[in-house]
Scaffold this active site. Sequence first.
Site, PDB file in Angstrom:
ATOM      1  N   GLU A 169       0.829  -1.193   0.007  1.00  0.00           N
ATOM      2  CA  GLU A 169      -0.152   0.040   0.024  1.00  0.00           C
ATOM      3  C   GLU A 169       1.000   1.301   0.077  1.00  0.00           C
ATOM      4  OE1 GLU A 169      -3.077  -0.185   2.969  1.00  0.00           O
ATOM      5  OE2 GLU A 169      -4.044  -1.851   2.064  1.00  0.00           O
ATOM      6  N   GLU A 288      -5.670  -8.504  -0.381  1.00  0.00           N
ATOM      7  CA  GLU A 288      -6.284  -8.047   0.935  1.00  0.00           C
ATOM      8  C   GLU A 288      -7.757  -7.908   0.441  1.00  0.00           C
ATOM      9  OE1 GLU A 288      -4.897  -4.976   3.542  1.00  0.00           O
ATOM     10  OE2 GLU A 288      -2.802  -5.550   3.155  1.00  0.00           O
TER      11      GLU A 288
END
Length: 511
Positions: A169, A288
Amino acid sequence: MRADIEAAVADVIGPVPRRLFGSFVEHLGRAVYTGIHEPGHSTSDGRGFRGDVLELVRELGPSVVRYPGGNFVSAYRWEDGVGQRPVRLDPAWHSVEPNRFGLHEFAEWAEAAGVEVMYAVNLGTRGIQEAADVLEYCNHPGGTELSERRRANGADRPFGFRLWCLGNEMDGPWQAGHKTADEYGRLAAETARVLRMIDPGVELVVAGSSNAEMPTFGSWERTVLRHTAALADHISLHAYYQELDGDTGSYLASAAALDAYIRDCAAIIDETVAELGLDRRIGISVDEWNVWDQRRWNETDQPRLVAGGWREHPRLLEDTYTVTDAVVVGSLLNSLLRNVDRVTMANQAQLVNAIAPIRTEPGGPAWRQATFHPFRLAAALARGVSLRLAVTGGRVRTAQHGEVDVVDAAATLDESGQCAVFLTNRDPASPTEIRLRLRGGRFAVHHAETLTVPEGGTRHTVNTAESEPVRPVALPGVAATADARGTVITASLPPLSWTVLRLRPEAAPHA
């Protein structure tokens, strides 16, 4: 309502990758400590691995587990988890990390659980050299300083990890070492080159957008891929869903948003690869995904965590999942199955305690949350190839996603001719009658089970350590009629439900 579903055993989207049913263990809250690892627990072995958790993990059936993060990895020093074990601050989750559990322990735990390891490297506060070092430590047989250090630490054979995530991320300003797309793309490309020099067999995942609402979504992927498309095998996509302001209809239609996110990401990949003149395919790693009450985390739990000071493995993100959450998880699994032509792997985040299908108490029991069951059934039954389905009939209007099918559907066909059909009834109040025509094969109903509001419960019913009211039950009244063209299945789907039909072949499908 009523829905008609059409499919043909020869109309295949693509093979179902076993890595589609992955999970995630991060050093976050109690995911590791008192989750998978608790020395002194009555079920733990000599390594401190909780036996009751291992038993549930094997029942759940994940194929691959991502480790050690997540946000945690962006400030993690991998050396802290081997040999000497210094105590450090973890800025990602405002916690104290004791490093009692590290690389060797996770490799042994993964072997005990029967899962492949997806290992993430720190490209936040660290970079190329540290990534190269940990790969050499893990995968080189011996004869170098790092590989011999591994052997001295008790692992004579290399770990042989194949899957490597290049950071996590990095588009998010909450991330330690947050970077622009250009900064990250160049770093990821240079890291990828060195990792392939050390071990040409590794598969590499570059970090895509943290969610579809990021202001840089799209431009981030294009920039990162311009640097890495010749080197990376997959690009990540992260997706979390929650019910907002009592908007149950939009929440139940979350899979429509995931479908759109995957399609948008796939189009960006194709455009960028074509622009670069490359003849290669980049997979999408949904590494995720889950349902997660992020509003509560951001507005309540995170401020309380910071105010409470630095502690070891505080209780974080311990969402208690309802029937409604489980039905949404089932539909998100349906979405992954519908997109196997682009999604190469996926990891439900996470495995134990932190937004997880498995919960534990220190010194106490482990138990199945409501979301455990759709994952278990999909991982066990979705084999072979995914079939293309056409759904017509009942529609429902949602505030966030517009009009969607009342029935969300996916189906798979394995090598033996067994068919599994996964059906979500998005209507929270009424049953939906379905008529499923499967052309090109004669099938009988082997078993039908549904996850829905239990008798005497509500859509908010949950499982606890003491009782498990939310679990699949047999679905009565499912009928099959076969003729020369195929098979017609009829069933009544309960309100707010996720249903699995297992069909056995009466004659060989004409696939």
